[in-house]
Design a protein around this motif. Sequence first.
Motif, PDB file in Angstrom:
ATOM      1  N   ALA A   1     -23.000 -45.124 -54.018  1.00  0.00           N
ATOM      2  CA  ALA A   1     -21.697 -45.780 -54.161  1.00  0.00           C
ATOM      3  C   ALA A   1     -21.800 -47.022 -55.031  1.00  0.00           C
ATOM      4  CB  ALA A   1     -21.135 -46.143 -52.789  1.00  0.00           C
ATOM      5  N   LEU A   2     -22.993 -47.607 -55.076  1.00  0.00           N
ATOM      6  CA  LEU A   2     -23.213 -48.806 -55.893  1.00  0.00           C
ATOM      7  C   LEU A   2     -24.027 -48.501 -57.145  1.00  0.00           C
ATOM      8  CD1 LEU A   2     -23.899 -51.265 -52.955  1.00  0.00           C
ATOM      9  CD2 LEU A   2     -22.002 -51.435 -54.591  1.00  0.00           C
ATOM     10  N   SER A   3     -24.101 -47.213 -57.521  1.00  0.00           N
ATOM     11  CA  SER A   3     -24.902 -46.824 -58.678  1.00  0.00           C
ATOM     12  C   SER A   3     -24.084 -46.275 -59.837  1.00  0.00           C
ATOM     13  CB  SER A   3     -25.944 -45.761 -58.266  1.00  0.00           C
ATOM     14  OG  SER A   3     -26.932 -46.322 -57.431  1.00  0.00           O
ATOM     15  N   ASN A   4     -22.805 -46.020 -59.624  1.00  0.00           N
ATOM     16  CA  ASN A   4     -21.978 -45.517 -60.724  1.00  0.00           C
ATOM     17  C   ASN A   4     -21.525 -46.703 -61.563  1.00  0.00           C
ATOM     18  OD1 ASN A   4     -20.201 -44.321 -62.484  1.00  0.00           O
ATOM     19  ND2 ASN A   4     -19.128 -43.136 -60.929  1.00  0.00           N
ATOM     20  N   LEU A   5     -22.118 -46.837 -62.738  1.00  0.00           N
ATOM     21  CA  LEU A   5     -21.851 -48.004 -63.577  1.00  0.00           C
ATOM     22  C   LEU A   5     -20.638 -47.841 -64.492  1.00  0.00           C
ATOM     23  CD1 LEU A   5     -25.020 -48.051 -62.849  1.00  0.00           C
ATOM     24  CD2 LEU A   5     -25.133 -49.754 -64.639  1.00  0.00           C
ATOM     25  N   ASN A   6     -20.109 -46.624 -64.587  1.00  0.00           N
ATOM     26  CA  ASN A   6     -18.972 -46.409 -65.481  1.00  0.00           C
ATOM     27  C   ASN A   6     -17.786 -47.325 -65.186  1.00  0.00           C
ATOM     28  OD1 ASN A   6     -20.156 -44.537 -67.139  1.00  0.00           O
ATOM     29  ND2 ASN A   6     -19.284 -42.767 -66.117  1.00  0.00           N
ATOM     30  N   PRO A   7     -17.373 -47.494 -63.925  1.00  0.00           N
ATOM     31  CA  PRO A   7     -16.195 -48.337 -63.678  1.00  0.00           C
ATOM     32  C   PRO A   7     -16.355 -49.762 -64.193  1.00  0.00           C
ATOM     33  CG  PRO A   7     -16.623 -46.960 -61.772  1.00  0.00           C
ATOM     34  CD  PRO A   7     -17.792 -46.792 -62.686  1.00  0.00           C
ATOM     35  N   GLN A   8     -17.490 -50.396 -63.915  1.00  0.00           N
ATOM     36  CA  GLN A   8     -17.662 -51.778 -64.374  1.00  0.00           C
ATOM     37  C   GLN A   8     -17.752 -51.830 -65.902  1.00  0.00           C
ATOM     38  OE1 GLN A   8     -21.452 -52.886 -62.491  1.00  0.00           O
ATOM     39  NE2 GLN A   8     -22.498 -52.564 -64.440  1.00  0.00           N
ATOM     40  N   ASN A   9     -18.467 -50.871 -66.503  1.00  0.00           N
ATOM     41  CA  ASN A   9     -18.603 -50.872 -67.949  1.00  0.00           C
ATOM     42  C   ASN A   9     -17.263 -50.602 -68.629  1.00  0.00           C
ATOM     43  OD1 ASN A   9     -21.284 -51.191 -67.331  1.00  0.00           O
ATOM     44  ND2 ASN A   9     -21.903 -49.160 -68.001  1.00  0.00           N
ATOM     45  N   HIS A  10     -16.529 -49.638 -68.094  1.00  0.00           N
ATOM     46  CA  HIS A  10     -15.233 -49.287 -68.675  1.00  0.00           C
ATOM     47  C   HIS A  10     -14.211 -50.404 -68.476  1.00  0.00           C
ATOM     48  CE1 HIS A  10     -16.269 -44.715 -68.466  1.00  0.00           C
ATOM     49  NE2 HIS A  10     -16.920 -45.358 -69.425  1.00  0.00           N
ATOM     50  N   LEU A  11     -14.350 -51.175 -67.393  1.00  0.00           N
ATOM     51  CA  LEU A  11     -13.472 -52.329 -67.199  1.00  0.00           C
ATOM     52  C   LEU A  11     -13.582 -53.264 -68.397  1.00  0.00           C
ATOM     53  CD1 LEU A  11     -11.839 -54.606 -65.856  1.00  0.00           C
ATOM     54  CD2 LEU A  11     -13.857 -55.124 -64.450  1.00  0.00           C
ATOM     55  N   ALA A  12     -14.786 -53.638 -68.754  1.00  0.00           N
ATOM     56  CA  ALA A  12     -14.973 -54.570 -69.871  1.00  0.00           C
ATOM     57  C   ALA A  12     -14.552 -53.943 -71.191  1.00  0.00           C
ATOM     58  CB  ALA A  12     -16.435 -55.013 -69.932  1.00  0.00           C
ATOM     59  N   ILE A  13     -14.947 -52.698 -71.418  1.00  0.00           N
ATOM     60  CA  ILE A  13     -14.644 -52.035 -72.688  1.00  0.00           C
ATOM     61  C   ILE A  13     -13.144 -51.853 -72.863  1.00  0.00           C
ATOM     62  CG2 ILE A  13     -14.884 -49.861 -73.960  1.00  0.00           C
ATOM     63  CD1 ILE A  13     -17.713 -49.656 -72.625  1.00  0.00           C
ATOM     64  N   ALA A  14     -12.470 -51.360 -71.822  1.00  0.00           N
ATOM     65  CA  ALA A  14     -11.036 -51.081 -71.935  1.00  0.00           C
ATOM     66  C   ALA A  14     -10.215 -52.365 -71.963  1.00  0.00           C
ATOM     67  CB  ALA A  14     -10.586 -50.191 -70.783  1.00  0.00           C
ATOM     68  N   LEU A  15     -10.557 -53.322 -71.112  1.00  0.00           N
ATOM     69  CA  LEU A  15      -9.769 -54.545 -71.038  1.00  0.00           C
ATOM     70  C   LEU A  15      -9.793 -55.292 -72.369  1.00  0.00           C
ATOM     71  CD1 LEU A  15      -8.092 -56.411 -69.188  1.00  0.00           C
ATOM     72  CD2 LEU A  15     -10.225 -57.595 -68.615  1.00  0.00           C
ATOM     73  N   LEU A  16     -10.965 -55.356 -72.997  1.00  0.00           N
ATOM     74  CA  LEU A  16     -11.104 -56.133 -74.220  1.00  0.00           C
ATOM     75  C   LEU A  16     -10.800 -55.324 -75.484  1.00  0.00           C
ATOM     76  CD1 LEU A  16     -14.189 -58.341 -73.322  1.00  0.00           C
ATOM     77  CD2 LEU A  16     -11.765 -58.765 -72.944  1.00  0.00           C
ATOM     78  N   ASN A  17     -10.425 -54.063 -75.301  1.00  0.00           N
ATOM     79  CA  ASN A  17      -9.986 -53.225 -76.428  1.00  0.00           C
ATOM     80  C   ASN A  17      -8.673 -52.510 -76.096  1.00  0.00           C
ATOM     81  OD1 ASN A  17     -12.306 -53.137 -78.590  1.00  0.00           O
ATOM     82  ND2 ASN A  17     -13.355 -52.978 -76.606  1.00  0.00           N
ATOM     83  N   LEU A  18      -7.886 -53.101 -75.203  1.00  0.00           N
ATOM     84  CA  LEU A  18      -6.714 -52.401 -74.677  1.00  0.00           C
ATOM     85  C   LEU A  18      -5.669 -52.112 -75.756  1.00  0.00           C
ATOM     86  CD1 LEU A  18      -5.636 -51.243 -72.042  1.00  0.00           C
ATOM     87  CD2 LEU A  18      -4.532 -53.436 -71.581  1.00  0.00           C
TER      88      LEU A  18
ATOM     89  N   ALA B   1     -25.713 -57.834 -56.623  1.00  0.00           N
ATOM     90  CA  ALA B   1     -25.715 -58.761 -55.484  1.00  0.00           C
ATOM     91  C   ALA B   1     -25.260 -58.057 -54.210  1.00  0.00           C
ATOM     92  CB  ALA B   1     -24.820 -59.958 -55.778  1.00  0.00           C
ATOM     93  N   ILE B   2     -24.260 -57.188 -54.333  1.00  0.00           N
ATOM     94  CA  ILE B   2     -23.793 -56.432 -53.164  1.00  0.00           C
ATOM     95  C   ILE B   2     -24.899 -55.492 -52.690  1.00  0.00           C
ATOM     96  CG2 ILE B   2     -22.111 -54.748 -52.342  1.00  0.00           C
ATOM     97  CD1 ILE B   2     -20.155 -55.941 -54.444  1.00  0.00           C
ATOM     98  N   ALA B   3     -25.536 -54.802 -53.619  1.00  0.00           N
ATOM     99  CA  ALA B   3     -26.626 -53.891 -53.253  1.00  0.00           C
ATOM    100  C   ALA B   3     -27.759 -54.645 -52.563  1.00  0.00           C
ATOM    101  CB  ALA B   3     -27.147 -53.175 -54.503  1.00  0.00           C
TER     102      ALA B   3
END
Length: 356
Positions: free
Chosen positions: A187-204, A236-238
Amino acid sequence: MRVSILGAGAIAYGAAAYLAQAGHDPMLWSPSGERTKELAAGTPLTATNAVDGTFTPRIAQSCSEAVETADAVMIALPGYGHKHVFDAAAPHIREGQPIIISSHASFGALYLSKLLAARGVRAPIIVWGTTVTTGRQKSPTEVFVATVRQKVDLATVPQSAIEEGHALCTALFGDRFVKRDGLLAIALSNLNPQNHLAIALLNLTRMERGETWGQGENVTPTVGRLIEALDEERLAIAKTFGLSVRTVKEHFSLSFHVPMGSVSDMNQEMHRQGRGGFGPTTVNSRYVLEDVPFGLAPTALLGRMVGTPATLHEAGITLFSAAYGRDLTRDNDLLPALDLGNHTLEQLQSLCHSGF
Protein backbone atom coordinates in the motif's frame (compact mmCIF):
# COMPACT_ATOMS: atom_id res chain seq x y z
CA MET A 1 -0.72 -21.69 -17.66
CA ARG A 2 -4.15 -20.33 -18.50
CA VAL A 3 -4.21 -16.76 -17.16
CA SER A 4 -7.37 -14.70 -17.46
CA ILE A 5 -6.74 -10.95 -17.48
CA LEU A 6 -9.68 -8.86 -16.33
CA GLY A 7 -9.16 -5.58 -18.14
CA ALA A 8 -8.45 -4.49 -21.70
CA GLY A 9 -6.20 -1.43 -21.56
CA ALA A 10 -2.50 -0.95 -22.14
CA ILE A 11 -1.41 -2.87 -19.03
CA ALA A 12 -3.77 -5.78 -19.77
CA TYR A 13 -2.65 -5.94 -23.40
CA GLY A 14 1.00 -5.71 -22.41
CA ALA A 15 0.57 -8.53 -19.90
CA ALA A 16 -1.25 -10.68 -22.47
CA ALA A 17 1.53 -10.16 -25.02
CA TYR A 18 4.24 -10.90 -22.45
CA LEU A 19 2.51 -14.08 -21.27
CA ALA A 20 1.87 -15.33 -24.79
CA GLN A 21 5.50 -14.69 -25.75
CA ALA A 22 6.59 -16.65 -22.65
CA GLY A 23 4.51 -19.65 -23.74
CA HIS A 24 1.46 -19.17 -21.51
CA ASP A 25 -2.18 -19.02 -22.58
CA PRO A 26 -3.72 -15.61 -21.78
CA MET A 27 -7.40 -14.70 -22.02
CA LEU A 28 -8.69 -11.12 -21.99
CA TRP A 29 -12.02 -9.92 -20.65
CA SER A 30 -13.21 -6.39 -21.28
CA PRO A 31 -15.72 -5.25 -18.63
CA SER A 32 -17.51 -3.10 -21.22
CA GLY A 33 -17.09 -5.62 -24.03
CA GLU A 34 -16.04 -2.84 -26.39
CA ARG A 35 -12.26 -2.89 -26.33
CA THR A 36 -11.84 -6.53 -27.37
CA LYS A 37 -14.39 -6.67 -30.20
CA GLU A 38 -11.78 -6.64 -32.95
CA LEU A 39 -9.64 -9.22 -31.16
CA ALA A 40 -12.71 -11.43 -30.71
CA ALA A 41 -13.40 -11.10 -34.45
CA GLY A 42 -9.98 -12.56 -35.23
CA THR A 43 -7.64 -9.58 -35.56
CA PRO A 44 -4.38 -10.44 -33.76
CA LEU A 45 -2.87 -8.38 -30.95
CA THR A 46 0.31 -6.61 -32.05
CA ALA A 47 2.86 -5.56 -29.44
CA THR A 48 5.92 -3.44 -30.16
CA ASN A 49 9.10 -2.25 -28.42
CA ALA A 50 9.89 -4.02 -25.10
CA VAL A 51 7.61 -6.90 -26.10
CA ASP A 52 7.49 -7.43 -29.84
CA GLY A 53 5.28 -9.76 -31.83
CA THR A 54 1.80 -10.72 -32.96
CA PHE A 55 -0.37 -12.77 -30.62
CA THR A 56 -3.85 -14.30 -30.46
CA PRO A 57 -5.06 -14.23 -26.86
CA ARG A 58 -8.38 -15.87 -26.17
CA ILE A 59 -11.27 -13.47 -25.55
CA ALA A 60 -13.88 -14.10 -22.86
CA GLN A 61 -17.47 -13.11 -23.44
CA SER A 62 -18.22 -12.90 -19.72
CA CYS A 63 -16.42 -12.55 -16.43
CA SER A 64 -17.65 -15.98 -15.35
CA GLU A 65 -16.10 -17.57 -18.47
CA ALA A 66 -12.81 -15.80 -17.81
CA VAL A 67 -12.56 -16.78 -14.15
CA GLU A 68 -13.90 -20.33 -14.35
CA THR A 69 -11.51 -21.40 -17.11
CA ALA A 70 -8.37 -19.93 -15.54
CA ASP A 71 -5.49 -21.38 -13.57
CA ALA A 72 -4.85 -17.83 -12.32
CA VAL A 73 -6.74 -14.54 -12.59
CA MET A 74 -5.11 -11.13 -13.08
CA ILE A 75 -6.80 -7.78 -12.41
CA ALA A 76 -5.29 -5.19 -14.77
CA LEU A 77 -7.24 -1.96 -15.09
CA PRO A 78 -7.33 1.45 -13.38
CA GLY A 79 -8.28 1.65 -9.71
CA TYR A 80 -11.67 3.19 -10.46
CA GLY A 81 -12.63 -0.10 -12.16
CA HIS A 82 -11.43 -2.45 -9.41
CA LYS A 83 -14.57 -2.64 -7.27
CA HIS A 84 -16.77 -3.36 -10.28
CA VAL A 85 -14.46 -6.17 -11.41
CA PHE A 86 -14.08 -7.58 -7.88
CA ASP A 87 -17.86 -7.69 -7.58
CA ALA A 88 -18.15 -9.44 -10.96
CA ALA A 89 -15.34 -11.95 -10.35
CA ALA A 90 -15.84 -12.89 -6.69
CA PRO A 91 -18.88 -15.17 -7.22
CA HIS A 92 -16.83 -17.33 -9.62
CA ILE A 93 -13.48 -17.58 -7.84
CA ARG A 94 -12.90 -21.08 -6.54
CA GLU A 95 -11.07 -22.33 -3.46
CA GLY A 96 -7.32 -21.83 -3.80
CA GLN A 97 -7.48 -20.04 -7.16
CA PRO A 98 -4.78 -17.31 -7.17
CA ILE A 99 -5.69 -13.73 -8.04
CA ILE A 100 -3.05 -11.16 -9.01
CA ILE A 101 -3.84 -7.44 -8.64
CA SER A 102 -1.67 -5.39 -11.04
CA SER A 103 -1.18 -3.00 -9.51
CA HIS A 104 -2.84 -2.87 -6.11
CA ALA A 105 -4.79 0.23 -5.09
CA SER A 106 -6.69 1.47 -2.06
CA PHE A 107 -6.76 -1.78 -0.06
CA GLY A 108 -8.71 -3.49 -2.82
CA ALA A 109 -7.26 -6.85 -1.74
CA LEU A 110 -9.11 -6.51 1.56
CA TYR A 111 -12.37 -5.78 -0.25
CA LEU A 112 -11.93 -8.87 -2.42
CA SER A 113 -10.98 -10.91 0.67
CA LYS A 114 -14.21 -9.74 2.31
CA LEU A 115 -16.28 -10.85 -0.70
CA LEU A 116 -14.63 -14.27 -0.75
CA ALA A 117 -15.00 -14.71 3.02
CA ALA A 118 -18.75 -14.14 2.67
CA ARG A 119 -18.80 -17.21 0.37
CA GLY A 120 -16.54 -19.26 2.63
CA VAL A 121 -13.82 -19.30 -0.06
CA ARG A 122 -10.11 -18.91 0.66
CA ALA A 123 -7.85 -17.94 -2.22
CA PRO A 124 -4.41 -16.31 -2.29
CA ILE A 125 -4.61 -12.67 -3.36
CA ILE A 126 -1.30 -11.50 -4.79
CA VAL A 127 -0.69 -7.75 -4.81
CA TRP A 128 1.92 -5.86 -6.80
CA GLY A 129 3.30 -2.44 -5.95
CA THR A 130 3.36 -1.56 -9.64
CA THR A 131 2.86 -3.18 -13.03
CA VAL A 132 5.31 -5.45 -14.84
CA THR A 133 4.92 -3.53 -18.10
CA THR A 134 4.32 0.11 -18.94
CA GLY A 135 3.08 1.51 -22.21
CA ARG A 136 0.11 2.79 -24.14
CA GLN A 137 -2.65 1.30 -26.25
CA LYS A 138 -2.26 2.53 -29.82
CA SER A 139 -5.53 1.00 -31.07
CA PRO A 140 -7.99 -1.74 -30.04
CA THR A 141 -5.50 -4.29 -31.39
CA GLU A 142 -2.11 -2.61 -30.81
CA VAL A 143 -0.05 -1.94 -27.71
CA PHE A 144 3.28 -0.15 -27.34
CA VAL A 145 5.15 -1.70 -24.39
CA ALA A 146 7.49 1.04 -23.21
CA THR A 147 9.40 -1.06 -20.70
CA VAL A 148 9.39 -4.31 -18.73
CA ARG A 149 10.36 -3.48 -15.17
CA GLN A 150 13.39 -5.17 -13.65
CA LYS A 151 11.85 -5.36 -10.17
CA VAL A 152 8.26 -5.41 -8.90
CA ASP A 153 7.32 -5.49 -5.20
CA LEU A 154 4.95 -8.28 -4.17
CA ALA A 155 2.94 -9.38 -1.13
CA THR A 156 -0.07 -11.60 -0.49
CA VAL A 157 -3.28 -11.76 1.51
CA PRO A 158 -3.06 -13.81 3.61
CA GLN A 159 0.61 -13.12 4.28
CA SER A 160 1.23 -16.85 4.73
CA ALA A 161 0.76 -17.34 0.95
CA ILE A 162 3.84 -15.27 0.08
CA GLU A 163 6.01 -18.18 -1.13
CA GLU A 164 3.20 -19.56 -3.26
CA GLY A 165 2.47 -16.13 -4.71
CA HIS A 166 6.11 -15.40 -5.45
CA ALA A 167 6.59 -18.76 -7.18
CA LEU A 168 3.51 -18.24 -9.36
CA CYS A 169 4.47 -14.75 -10.47
CA THR A 170 8.03 -15.86 -11.21
CA ALA A 171 6.72 -18.75 -13.33
CA LEU A 172 4.53 -16.33 -15.28
CA PHE A 173 6.65 -13.19 -15.59
CA GLY A 174 10.21 -14.20 -14.72
CA ASP A 175 12.62 -13.54 -11.87
CA ARG A 176 11.76 -9.92 -11.12
CA PHE A 177 9.63 -10.01 -7.96
CA VAL A 178 10.73 -8.74 -4.55
CA LYS A 179 8.87 -10.14 -1.54
CA ARG A 180 7.66 -7.38 0.78
CA ASP A 181 6.38 -7.55 4.33
CA GLY A 182 2.65 -7.69 3.73
CA LEU A 183 -0.14 -5.63 2.24
CA LEU A 184 0.73 -2.47 4.17
CA ALA A 185 4.15 -2.41 2.54
CA ILE A 186 2.54 -2.69 -0.90
CA ALA A 187 0.00 0.00 0.00
CA LEU A 188 3.00 2.27 0.55
CA SER A 189 4.95 1.04 -2.48
CA ASN A 190 2.91 2.32 -5.42
CA LEU A 191 4.82 5.45 -6.38
CA ASN A 192 2.66 6.44 -9.35
CA PRO A 193 0.18 8.56 -7.35
CA GLN A 194 2.84 10.75 -5.73
CA ASN A 195 4.84 11.04 -8.96
CA HIS A 196 1.78 11.80 -11.06
CA LEU A 197 0.66 14.41 -8.52
CA ALA A 198 3.79 16.46 -9.16
CA ILE A 199 3.87 15.83 -12.91
CA ALA A 200 0.19 16.59 -13.51
CA LEU A 201 -0.13 19.51 -11.11
CA LEU A 202 2.86 21.35 -12.56
CA ASN A 203 1.89 20.58 -16.17
CA LEU A 204 -1.89 20.87 -15.82
CA THR A 205 -2.40 23.49 -18.51
CA ARG A 206 -0.50 21.32 -21.02
CA MET A 207 -2.98 18.54 -20.27
CA GLU A 208 -5.97 20.88 -20.49
CA ARG A 209 -4.87 22.30 -23.84
CA GLY A 210 -4.26 18.83 -25.28
CA GLU A 211 -0.60 19.55 -26.01
CA THR A 212 1.88 16.87 -26.98
CA TRP A 213 4.62 17.07 -24.38
CA GLY A 214 7.45 14.85 -23.24
CA GLN A 215 6.89 13.61 -19.70
CA GLY A 216 10.49 12.77 -18.82
CA GLU A 217 11.64 16.00 -20.44
CA ASN A 218 9.29 18.01 -18.25
CA VAL A 219 10.31 16.41 -14.98
CA THR A 220 12.51 19.45 -14.52
CA PRO A 221 14.52 20.07 -11.33
CA THR A 222 11.48 21.86 -9.85
CA VAL A 223 9.14 18.94 -10.55
CA GLY A 224 11.79 16.46 -9.43
CA ARG A 225 12.22 18.17 -6.07
CA LEU A 226 8.48 18.02 -5.44
CA ILE A 227 8.46 14.29 -6.23
CA GLU A 228 11.36 13.76 -3.84
CA ALA A 229 9.57 15.71 -1.08
CA LEU A 230 6.40 13.67 -1.60
CA ASP A 231 8.53 10.53 -1.40
CA GLU A 232 9.93 11.60 1.96
CA GLU A 233 6.37 11.74 3.34
CA ARG A 234 5.62 8.22 2.10
CA LEU A 235 8.90 6.87 3.49
CA ALA A 236 8.20 8.48 6.87
CA ILE A 237 4.84 6.71 7.10
CA ALA A 238 6.44 3.39 6.16
CA LYS A 239 9.14 3.92 8.80
CA THR A 240 6.47 4.50 11.44
CA PHE A 241 5.03 1.09 10.54
CA GLY A 242 8.54 -0.44 10.63
CA LEU A 243 8.31 -1.30 6.92
CA SER A 244 11.00 -1.36 4.25
CA VAL A 245 9.84 0.06 0.92
CA ARG A 246 11.62 1.18 -2.24
CA THR A 247 12.61 4.83 -2.63
CA VAL A 248 11.52 6.85 -5.64
CA LYS A 249 15.10 7.00 -6.91
CA GLU A 250 15.38 3.20 -6.74
CA HIS A 251 12.02 3.00 -8.53
CA PHE A 252 13.12 5.09 -11.50
CA SER A 253 16.50 3.38 -11.77
CA LEU A 254 15.11 -0.17 -11.63
CA SER A 255 11.98 0.49 -13.69
CA PHE A 256 13.56 2.47 -16.50
CA HIS A 257 17.15 1.20 -16.51
CA VAL A 258 18.91 4.51 -15.84
CA PRO A 259 21.79 5.28 -13.44
CA MET A 260 20.84 6.44 -9.96
CA GLY A 261 20.70 10.20 -9.56
CA SER A 262 18.20 12.91 -8.76
CA VAL A 263 14.64 12.27 -9.96
CA SER A 264 15.01 15.02 -12.54
CA ASP A 265 18.38 13.76 -13.78
CA MET A 266 17.02 10.23 -14.24
CA ASN A 267 14.01 11.50 -16.16
CA GLN A 268 16.21 13.66 -18.35
CA GLU A 269 18.33 10.60 -19.13
CA MET A 270 15.17 8.64 -20.02
CA HIS A 271 14.25 11.49 -22.36
CA ARG A 272 17.71 11.49 -23.97
CA GLN A 273 17.37 7.75 -24.59
CA GLY A 274 13.95 8.26 -26.20
CA ARG A 275 12.18 6.47 -23.34
CA GLY A 276 10.76 9.42 -21.44
CA GLY A 277 7.24 8.90 -22.75
CA PHE A 278 4.56 11.50 -23.26
CA GLY A 279 2.36 13.20 -20.69
CA PRO A 280 -1.46 13.12 -20.66
CA THR A 281 -3.26 15.17 -23.29
CA THR A 282 -6.46 15.62 -21.31
CA VAL A 283 -7.46 16.57 -17.78
CA ASN A 284 -9.63 13.44 -17.80
CA SER A 285 -6.50 11.43 -17.07
CA ARG A 286 -5.87 8.57 -14.68
CA TYR A 287 -2.99 10.69 -13.35
CA VAL A 288 -5.71 12.60 -11.52
CA LEU A 289 -8.98 10.67 -11.70
CA GLU A 290 -7.40 7.40 -10.55
CA ASP A 291 -4.36 8.51 -8.59
CA VAL A 292 -5.96 11.18 -6.40
CA PRO A 293 -8.85 9.11 -4.98
CA PHE A 294 -7.25 5.66 -5.13
CA GLY A 295 -3.60 6.53 -4.47
CA LEU A 296 -3.16 9.80 -2.61
CA ALA A 297 -6.23 9.41 -0.39
CA PRO A 298 -5.20 6.01 1.09
CA THR A 299 -1.66 7.28 1.77
CA ALA A 300 -3.08 10.36 3.48
CA LEU A 301 -5.38 8.12 5.54
CA LEU A 302 -2.45 5.98 6.71
CA GLY A 303 -0.48 9.11 7.61
CA ARG A 304 -3.33 10.33 9.80
CA MET A 305 -3.74 6.91 11.43
CA VAL A 306 -0.10 6.76 12.55
CA GLY A 307 0.27 10.42 13.42
CA THR A 308 2.65 11.13 10.55
CA PRO A 309 0.55 13.45 8.38
CA ALA A 310 1.32 13.55 4.65
CA THR A 311 0.98 17.31 4.30
CA LEU A 312 1.94 17.52 0.64
CA HIS A 313 -0.32 14.58 -0.28
CA GLU A 314 -3.21 16.26 1.55
CA ALA A 315 -2.45 19.56 -0.22
CA GLY A 316 -2.40 17.82 -3.59
CA ILE A 317 -5.81 16.30 -2.96
CA THR A 318 -7.19 19.71 -1.97
CA LEU A 319 -5.63 21.53 -4.94
CA PHE A 320 -6.79 19.02 -7.52
CA SER A 321 -10.29 18.91 -6.01
CA ALA A 322 -10.47 22.71 -6.25
CA ALA A 323 -9.20 22.67 -9.85
CA TYR A 324 -11.70 19.97 -10.87
CA GLY A 325 -14.57 21.52 -8.94
CA ARG A 326 -15.43 18.51 -6.81
CA ASP A 327 -14.14 16.44 -3.91
CA LEU A 328 -12.14 13.81 -5.79
CA THR A 329 -11.87 11.57 -2.73
CA ARG A 330 -15.58 10.83 -3.14
CA ASP A 331 -14.74 8.94 -6.34
CA ASN A 332 -13.13 6.21 -4.22
CA ASP A 333 -15.68 3.39 -3.86
CA LEU A 334 -13.35 0.96 -2.05
CA LEU A 335 -12.50 2.82 1.17
CA PRO A 336 -16.17 3.47 2.09
CA ALA A 337 -16.98 -0.20 1.47
CA LEU A 338 -14.22 -1.18 3.92
CA ASP A 339 -14.86 1.65 6.42
CA LEU A 340 -11.16 1.63 7.32
CA GLY A 341 -11.41 5.07 8.86
CA ASN A 342 -13.31 3.51 11.76
CA HIS A 343 -10.80 0.71 12.29
CA THR A 344 -8.04 0.89 14.84
CA LEU A 345 -4.48 0.64 13.65
CA GLU A 346 -4.23 -2.84 15.20
CA GLN A 347 -7.38 -3.98 13.37
CA LEU A 348 -6.04 -2.71 10.06
CA GLN A 349 -2.71 -4.47 10.59
CA SER A 350 -4.51 -7.72 11.41
CA LEU A 351 -6.65 -7.50 8.27
CA CYS A 352 -3.60 -6.78 6.12
CA HIS A 353 -1.88 -9.84 7.57
CA SER A 354 -4.69 -12.38 7.38
CA GLY A 355 -7.57 -10.92 5.39
CA PHE A 356 -11.19 -11.34 6.42
